[in-house]
Design a protein around this motif. Structure first.
Motif, mmCIF file in Angstrom:
data_model
loop_
_atom_site.group_PDB
_atom_site.id
_atom_site.type_symbol
_atom_site.label_atom_id
_atom_site.label_comp_id
_atom_site.label_asym_id
_atom_site.label_seq_id
_atom_site.Cartn_x
_atom_site.Cartn_y
_atom_site.Cartn_z
ATOM 1 N N PHE B 140 1.746 -0.108 8.003
ATOM 2 C CA PHE B 140 2.490 0.939 7.294
ATOM 3 C C PHE B 140 1.608 2.161 7.014
ATOM 4 C CE2 PHE B 140 6.721 -0.334 5.341
ATOM 5 C CZ PHE B 140 6.994 -1.285 6.315
ATOM 6 N N ILE B 141 2.274 3.313 7.023
ATOM 7 C CA ILE B 141 1.580 4.566 6.724
ATOM 8 C C ILE B 141 1.580 4.787 5.210
ATOM 9 C CG2 ILE B 141 1.598 7.082 7.074
ATOM 10 C CD1 ILE B 141 1.256 5.674 9.728
ATOM 11 N N SER B 142 0.427 5.157 4.674
ATOM 12 C CA SER B 142 0.358 5.626 3.286
ATOM 13 C C SER B 142 -0.544 6.853 3.297
ATOM 14 C CB SER B 142 -0.242 4.533 2.392
ATOM 15 O OG SER B 142 -1.641 4.456 2.594
ATOM 16 N N PRO B 146 -3.419 7.101 6.853
ATOM 17 C CA PRO B 146 -2.571 7.995 7.652
ATOM 18 C C PRO B 146 -2.373 7.492 9.083
ATOM 19 C CG PRO B 146 -4.745 8.967 7.258
ATOM 20 C CD PRO B 146 -4.663 7.751 6.406
ATOM 21 N N TYR B 147 -3.232 6.588 9.536
ATOM 22 C CA TYR B 147 -3.075 6.032 10.896
ATOM 23 C C TYR B 147 -2.506 4.625 10.863
ATOM 24 C CZ TYR B 147 -6.267 9.925 11.312
ATOM 25 O OH TYR B 147 -6.827 11.151 11.197
ATOM 26 N N GLY B 148 -2.026 4.232 9.710
ATOM 27 C CA GLY B 148 -1.467 2.890 9.563
ATOM 28 C C GLY B 148 -2.429 1.975 8.834
ATOM 29 N N ASN B 149 -1.879 1.103 7.986
ATOM 30 C CA ASN B 149 -2.715 0.177 7.212
ATOM 31 C C ASN B 149 -3.277 -0.901 8.126
ATOM 32 O OD1 ASN B 149 -3.881 -1.394 5.215
ATOM 33 N ND2 ASN B 149 -1.943 -2.374 4.633
ATOM 34 N N THR B 150 -4.601 -1.011 8.126
ATOM 35 C CA THR B 150 -5.233 -1.982 9.008
ATOM 36 C C THR B 150 -5.621 -3.268 8.284
ATOM 37 O OG1 THR B 150 -7.314 -0.888 8.539
ATOM 38 C CG2 THR B 150 -6.204 -0.271 10.583
ATOM 39 N N GLU B 151 -5.487 -3.265 6.959
ATOM 40 C CA GLU B 151 -5.932 -4.445 6.208
ATOM 41 C C GLU B 151 -4.794 -5.445 6.051
ATOM 42 O OE1 GLU B 151 -7.892 -3.748 2.539
ATOM 43 O OE2 GLU B 151 -9.158 -2.157 3.343
ATOM 44 N N PRO B 152 -5.141 -6.723 6.004
ATOM 45 C CA PRO B 152 -4.112 -7.717 5.709
ATOM 46 C C PRO B 152 -3.663 -7.566 4.255
ATOM 47 C CG PRO B 152 -6.274 -8.748 5.859
ATOM 48 C CD PRO B 152 -6.463 -7.306 6.212
ATOM 49 N N HIS B 153 -2.479 -8.063 3.955
ATOM 50 C CA HIS B 153 -1.961 -7.885 2.603
ATOM 51 C C HIS B 153 -2.005 -9.189 1.822
ATOM 52 C CE1 HIS B 153 1.794 -9.729 4.024
ATOM 53 N NE2 HIS B 153 1.499 -9.095 5.141
ATOM 54 N N PHE B 154 -2.070 -9.042 0.526
ATOM 55 C CA PHE B 154 -2.113 -10.188 -0.378
ATOM 56 C C PHE B 154 -0.744 -10.855 -0.463
ATOM 57 C CE2 PHE B 154 -5.911 -9.588 -3.375
ATOM 58 C CZ PHE B 154 -6.385 -10.852 -3.098
#
Lengths: 375, 271, 178
Positions: B140-142, B146-154
């Motif tokens: 997702f973009i935030s 700006p190039y997309g979220n590269t981290e895994p989410h909790f």
């Protein structure tokens, strides 16, 4: 002769806190303050109090503020690195006007620094550590009985002025085990926070300019709101400049206007002194020993020992020192000396400032005094 | 007057959330739960942190406390310690509870004080303008990805479970009836209860991810929602980015005070 | 007895030095009705790090609680001996564990007692735990601060129940080593 108790400064904080009516301690272990947490963990359950070791220093500070809003007298204790972490929520206690006592047993810094060595390097952090303009009361006892009575005083001031009070010990004061005879219950005053007779319009912060709020605790029957944002008389978020000015000024003036009631200090041999030493905490003790020895040689020196560091005892210092020379002895490379120089701007202010992990000894002070005398 | 209105602090209205924000719905659901349980406003303390969810405490006509970022649980712990018989309800956002306040969250689960925590997860730092949060879906973009979220989410639920929370549930703002049900169970539970509510931030998350209106954003949440019973038959890969909803943990473990009274106070007093 | 007496015990953490210092201070307060302070300095290495404890005994209230003019310096580790070898009076008594402190400053004119403290404690008592009370015996005898009886009473009232006998044996050993 009655049996004299042998206590360390840290143990005396525990006894003072219990005597003052402290019921909740939230803390996090850190050298050289941990004996306070250990003592509270042992003593509080005996007096229907509660000890909790939180997950970190920020949490400890948050917990005691929450418990104070719940109506209890509360204590937390830490040292330099932990004091840095506590600054965030210390700001909440200041803006929301919550009585809390925070002990900082000062050690050598910055950062992890010298964890087991005494220092006096946090006096400016005590004043300006949290961001924004805020009122501060900070006390620094030196002698054993003073540690006990000043701890009680810290609770009294917190309750009276609805504000956090910082109790600054240094490692030397905290860890020296000494004989002490403590005043008994009834021989010291205990102040509890005042409640309003009635709460009109839930305006829990509405007071005359320069007065602390009269606020019910949580669960007293009023749906009160307590805020970390700047707020209205009701405690609701508010950014109207006229209101912001009133709230900010009232909080600052509640200490400023009462500073002469708050400030405590001691003078030793100042009447006939040619020079007055300014020193607090363990350094006041080193200075006093030096003064005793110097007087045996006929050199007349006195000591101004502030117990209240903030608000700074400006008028009191000026009154005592008059036009005499002053020597500032601090276990740091120069902090309170800037206040002394500001207050005594027409006097000669000498300095003996050092932080090497070792105390500044009476002999070093004696040498410095002789150097000044012979200059 | 509707029966939950006594829990609303009307004088502080209007509420500060954007039109269509899911927080309003959670606000009402919690007030309705107070009402259903007949908790007296004076017996409740609502504590919140910072961010859009943090503003909630201002609007409850109970005892209320707005604290610092991530620290709501710490203050709430103190309030509860000082008044063990009162109800303490904490609101935190995803950034609040899982990033800056992550440590407090896991230890509150472990400690098991009898408090209730509602984690409003809108997957973004909304109030500050749309920066990535620990729950922002990967890709997702935030404003800070700006190039997309590269981290895994909790995964809030798994975290709470592992840390020892004794009641854990997840719902979304699309499922108000189910949400009321888990809130009621959580609030009645003795011990630390966590309810995660997936909420929509179409303004600061949706807008940058082709979900800029409330309805498409809510639809998207719906598409990601899988009831717990159905999820049991799905693989980990299939569940990636999905919101499994339902009740995950409901078990008894002596709460903090029970243990303190029995194991500490009695020993200290030599009883 | 002198008006003021300063003792510094330097060791490594775990040798029981703070206990010895505390007992010394307690004897002065309770038996001689003098003032006494005990200020430990330690490191984060609780076992094995250099530690010291300063005990000050004075007829008058003690203003500054750290030793500045030491009458008796007792060290049981080389590292600690070196680190805390400061502020020692010219006529001070120095005591070292002769197996553990082997390098003494050149040209040191102090009266130095070299005692195989640890070895003798292990040999004669069989339990190193009481080395602090052995040290207390040595300090008491060399300082001439108190009588053996006075120290004995304090030891008996301070040690855990059931350990009285071994501690008295340790005290005796201390007295016999000098």
């Amino acid at each position: 002769m009655s049996e004299v108790k042998i206590r360390s400064g840290n143990e005396l904080v525990v006894e003072g806190a219990i005597a003052a009516g402290c019921k909740i301690f939230g803390g996090y272990p850190i050298t050289p303050s941990s004996e306070i947490a250990e003592g509270m963990a042992r003593e509080l359950p005996k007096v229907d109090g509660l000890f909790i070791q939180m997950e970190d220093e920020l949490a400890a500070m948050g917990a005691v503020i929450g418990a104070s809003l719940g109506g209890k007298k509360v204590l937390t204790a830490t040292s330099g690195p932990g004091f840095s972490l506590k600054q965030e929520n210390l700001g909440v206690a200041m803006i929301a006007e919550v009585p809390v006592v925070i002990v900082n047993v000062m050690r050598g810094g910055p950062s992890t620094g010298l964890p087991t060595r005494g220092a006096q390097g946090d006096v400016m952090q005590a004043r300006w550590g949290t961001h924004g303009d805020h009122p501060v009361i900070a006390l620094a006892p030196a002698f054993p009985e003073e540690v006990f009575t000043t701890t009680i005083e810290a609770f009294n001031l917190a309750e009276k002025y609805m504000t956090p009070v910082i109790l600054l010990l240094d490692e030397i004061v905290g860890h020296s085990h000494e004989p002490v005879e403590l005043p008994k219950e009834g021989e010291y005053e205990i102040i509890n926070r005042k409640y309003p007779d009635k709460v009109e319009d839930l305006a829990i912060y509405k007071r005359e300019m320069g007065e602390p709020p009269l606020r019910p605790d949580f669960f007293m029957g009023y749906p009160i709101h307590v805020e970390s944002l700047e707020h209205s008389d009701q405690g609701y978020p508010n950014t109207v400049p006229e209101n912001v000015e009133v709230q900010q000024k009232r909080r600052l003036l509640k200490i400023e206007n009462h500073k002469n009631e708050i400030i405590k200090y001691k003078t030793h041999f100042t009447d006939d002194a040619e020079l007055v030493i300014f020193a607090f905490g363990s350094m006041a003790r080193s200075a006093l020993e030096a003064i005793k020895l110097l007087r045996e040689e006929g050199i007349k020196v006195g000591l101004f020992q502030p117990i209240t560091i903030w608000p700074f005892p400006e008028e009191q210092l000026k009154d005592v020192v008059k036009d005499r020379d002053t020597l500032v002895v601090e276990l740091n490379w120069g902090q309170l000396i800037y206040e002394v120089e500001r207050v005594l701007k027409d006097n000669k202010v000498h300095s003996l400032l050092k932080m090497t992990g070792m105390a500044i000894t009476p002999n070093e002070i004696i040498d410095k005094i002789k150097e000044i005398k012979n200059a | 007057m509707l029966d939950y209105e006594k829990y609303l602090r009307y004088r502080t209205f209007p509420v500060p959330w954007c039109p269509g924000c899911g927080i309003g719905m959670i606000f009402k659901a919690v007030a309705m739960t107070f009402s259903k349980l007949e908790w007296e406003p004076n017996d409740i303390a609502v504590v919140s942190g910072i961010g859009c969810s943090g503003r909630l405490s201002t609007y409850f006509n109970t005892n209320s406390l707005h604290t610092t970022h991530g620290r709501a649980l710490t203050f709430a712990t103190g309030v509860k310690l000082s008044n063990p018989d009162k109800h303490v309800v904490v609101f935190s956002g995803d950034g609040d509870a899982l990033a800056i306040g992550g440590n407090h969250f896991i230890h509150a689960c472990r400690r098991n004080l009898n408090m209730k925590m509602v984690v409003i997860n809108n997957n973004i730092y909304g109030m500050t303008g749309g920066q990535v949060s620990p729950t922002t879906p990967t890709g997702f973009i935030s404003t800070t990805t700006p190039y997309g979220n590269t981290e895994p989410h909790f995964n809030t639920v798994e975290l709470a479970k592992a840390a020892g929370a004794t009641y854990v549930a997840r719902e979304t703002v699309n499922r108000p009836r189910q949400l009321l049900k888990v809130l009621e169970k959580a609030f009645k539970h003795t011990g630390f209860a966590v309810v995660e509510v997936i909420s929509n931030c179409h303004i600061n998350l949706g807008r940058r991810n082709k979900l800029k209106h409330p309805i498409p954003m809510l639809d998207w949440i719906n598409q990601q929602t899988i009831p717990i019973a159905k999820a049991k038959d799905m693989s980990e890969d299939e569940l990636e980015l999905k919101y499994v909803v339902g009740e995950f943990v409901h078990r008894h473990r002596p709460d903090y005070f029970e243990v303190y009274e029995n194991k500490v106070v009695k020993k200290a007093k030599g009883e | 007895m002198k008006n003021r007496y300063e003792v510094r015990l330097a060791a490594v953490g775990g040798q029981g030095l703070i206990t010895a210092g505390a007992l010394l201070a307690k004897t002065a307060i309770n038996k001689k009705h003098m003032y006494a302070t005990q200020s430990p300095t330690y490191t984060s290495q609780v076992r094995g790090g250099p530690t010291k404890v300063d005990v000050i005994i004075d007829k008058d209230p003690i203003l500054f609680p750290q030793a500045v003019s030491i009458d008796l310096y007792f060290a049981t580790a080389q590292r600690s001996f070196d680190l805390y070898y400061r502020s020692i009076k010219r006529d001070a008594v120095i005591i070292v564990d002769s197996d553990l402190v082997t390098k003494l400053p050149e040209g040191d004119n102090h009266k130095i007692y070299k005692i195989p403290l640890t070895a003798e404690t292990v040999k004669q008592i069989g339990n190193i735990v009481v080395v602090s009370v052995v040290s207390l015996g040595i300090v008491t005898k060399l300082s001439d601060l108190f009588t053996k009886e006075e120290v004995k009473e304090i030891v008996l009232s301070s040690v855990p129940k059931g350990t009285e006998e071994i501690n008295l044996k340790a005290l005796d050993l201390g007295f016999s080593l000098v």
